[in-house]
Design a protein around this motif. Structure first.
Motif, PDB file in Angstrom:
ATOM      1  N   VAL A  12       0.617  -1.543   0.172  1.00  0.00           N
ATOM      2  CA  VAL A  12      -0.015   0.217  -0.478  1.00  0.00           C
ATOM      3  C   VAL A  12       1.151   0.932  -0.128  1.00  0.00           C
ATOM      4  O   VAL A  12       1.710   1.791   1.139  1.00  0.00           O
ATOM      5  CB  VAL A  12      -0.445  -0.207   1.501  1.00  0.00           C
ATOM      6  N   ALA A  17      -3.964   6.502  -2.616  1.00  0.00           N
ATOM      7  CA  ALA A  17      -3.925   4.056  -1.765  1.00  0.00           C
ATOM      8  C   ALA A  17      -4.177   3.407  -2.914  1.00  0.00           C
ATOM      9  O   ALA A  17      -5.005   3.591  -3.619  1.00  0.00           O
ATOM     10  CB  ALA A  17      -4.684   4.195  -0.606  1.00  0.00           C
ATOM     11  N   GLU A  18      -3.220   3.024  -3.864  1.00  0.00           N
ATOM     12  CA  GLU A  18      -3.410   1.544  -4.321  1.00  0.00           C
ATOM     13  C   GLU A  18      -2.048   0.674  -4.477  1.00  0.00           C
ATOM     14  O   GLU A  18      -1.095   1.550  -3.430  1.00  0.00           O
ATOM     15  CB  GLU A  18      -3.108   2.032  -5.788  1.00  0.00           C
ATOM     16  N   ALA A 346     -10.120   2.485   0.240  1.00  0.00           N
ATOM     17  CA  ALA A 346      -9.002   2.991  -0.049  1.00  0.00           C
ATOM     18  C   ALA A 346      -8.826   4.616   0.424  1.00  0.00           C
ATOM     19  O   ALA A 346      -8.157   4.986   1.132  1.00  0.00           O
ATOM     20  CB  ALA A 346      -8.877   3.336  -1.413  1.00  0.00           C
ATOM     21  N   LEU A 385      -7.412  -2.458   0.505  1.00  0.00           N
ATOM     22  CA  LEU A 385      -7.987  -1.207  -0.106  1.00  0.00           C
ATOM     23  C   LEU A 385      -9.557  -1.684  -1.021  1.00  0.00           C
ATOM     24  O   LEU A 385      -9.799  -0.868  -2.037  1.00  0.00           O
ATOM     25  CB  LEU A 385      -7.059  -0.424  -1.514  1.00  0.00           C
TER      26      LEU A 385
END
Ligand SMILES: [Zn+2]
Length: 412
Positions: A12, A17-18, A346, A385
């Motif tokens: 993360v 956030a990915e 996320a 996420l």
């Protein structure tokens, strides 16, 4: 110094956030030495942990916790200090084992608990403590009954003191300086009444004069820090913003215009839904009056609107819990679950990591997996996420907890 190398990690990352695949992360001592996806890193002298299929992410941060409560009531005056010290130690341990590697304490914890943590005598998250919260006579954290005229909690030991009563510019200055002298990371102030405390009969619209609030903010700034204010009402929040308060706690009753004002002032919103929900759920045992339970339900609903406006106006949204007592701590992770009813995972993860780190003035040190940051890391089974449940079921999904480079749990 010990070295750990995590391989095959889904990461993360900072920023939007990915999840990114195929990372290696080196922890050297208490810090992250490197995080890279461009081929294998040197393994000499490192213990290698293969985290294939799992996600490596920053530890969670709770921006509004209280660790010195013995029960859901913040009134500890009649309890011995030793009991409160034990309760705080239990709370900290349980919190860390749920994946919280930092907490900002909003009134109660102080230097003595921080010292025990630092010495390793007790374990827990990093502690950003406020010491005693400042409240005015008759304010949101003045827990005296009508029969009591002296300071609350007097003489029952340092752990029981959640708040200190201070009135007038000179007194609030002195109280703020005293907490800062004792190492408070930030100053906590009550700027309005609570929603469940006994003083509800004559709830204040706002607390403290502008002069008093400005003095408190000035003292915090002098030490390079800031003020977090308990404020539920619209008027209280507007006054806080005008006085320079940076962290607005709760804020359930504020208007859209005030949310916009928060954006202009660069203030943070720190909603604490679980504390309200948990009080509603425990009402049958605690004997909370039905009228208060109704009031709490309405407060949660209003808070949701405020949350939506905050997203709309890009006010940074922190993540706090505001729970009291070890029993309540079991619900600490449920703040994430509640938010998933109206926000995506996320965003929730970002609040609990990057945004909270910014709020705590820890940009680059906490809330990220990047070179130079503290090695406060979690390994979870699944993608948080996409599914927040990956974080809210630590027994099944939380495989590894590292804080400051030290491993507290390893089920891999
Ligand atoms: Zn609180």
């Amino acid at each position: 110094m010990s070295k750990t190398l995590f391989i095959n990690a889904n990461l993360v990352l900072d920023g939007p956030a990915e999840l990114r695949k195929g990372f290696e992360v080196v922890v050297d001592g208490s810090r992250i030495a490197s995080a890279s996806s461009s081929g294998p890193l040197p393994r000499e002298g490192a213990s290698v942990i293969d985290v294939s299929g799992c996600t490596l992410m920053p530890g969670l941060i709770d921006a509004h916790a209280h660790i010195t409560g013995l029960s859901i009531s913040p009134r500890n005056a009649d309890r011995p200090a030793s009991e409160i010290a034990n309760a705080a130690a239990d709370y900290l341990r349980a919190s860390l084992m749920d994946g919280f590697t930092s907490i900002r304490e909003a009134g109660g914890a102080d230097h003595s608990i921080a010292r025990r943590l630092a010495s390793g005598e007790i374990i827990g998250p990093r502690l950003f403590y406020s010491g005693r919260a400042l409240t005015q006579t008759g304010g949101g954290a003045d827990f005296r009954t009508g029969d009591e005229t002296e300071e609350p909690c007097g003489g029952t030991g340092p752990f029981s003191v959640m708040s200190v009563i201070a009135d007038g510019v000179d007194q609030v200055r002195r109280a703020a300086r005293e907490e800062l002298r004792r190492g408070a990371s930030q100053i906590k102030m009550f700027a309005s009444g609570g929603v469940v405390f006994p003083s509800e009969a004559h709830a204040t619209r706002y607390e403290y004069s502008m002069e008093e609030m400005r003095a408190i903010v000035e003292e915090a700034r002098a030490r390079g820090t800031y003020v977090m204010a308990h404020a539920y009402s619209d008027e209280a929040v507007r006054r806080c913003l005008a006085a320079g308060v940076r962290s607005i706690e709760h804020a359930n009753f504020i208007t859209e215009g005030t949310v916009e004002m928060m954006a202009r002032h660069g203030a943070y919103l720190d909603p604490t839904f679980i504390s309200l929900v948990q009080r509603i759920e425990s009402a049958p045992e605690t004997g909370l009056a039905p009228s208060i339970v109704e009031n709490l339900r309405a407060t949660v609903e209003k808070g949701r609107r405020v949350y939506e406006w905050a997203r709309q106006y890009r006010v940074p949204i922190a993540l706090g819990t505001d729970l009291w007592g070890l029993e309540a701590q079991r619900s600490q992770l449920r703040e994430l679950e509640i938010r998933s009813e109206f926000d995506n995972p996320a965003n929730i993860v970002a609040s609990a990591t990057r945004t909270n780190a910014e709020l705590l003035n820890q940009v680059g040190s906490l809330g990220v997996v990047s070179e130079g940051a503290f090695a406060d890391l979690l390994v979870v089974d699944g993608d948080p996420l996409q599914d927040i449940g990956v974080l809210t079921n630590p027994e099944n999904n939380l495989k590894l907890i590292m804080k400051d480079g030290i491993i507290y749990k390893n089920d891999l």
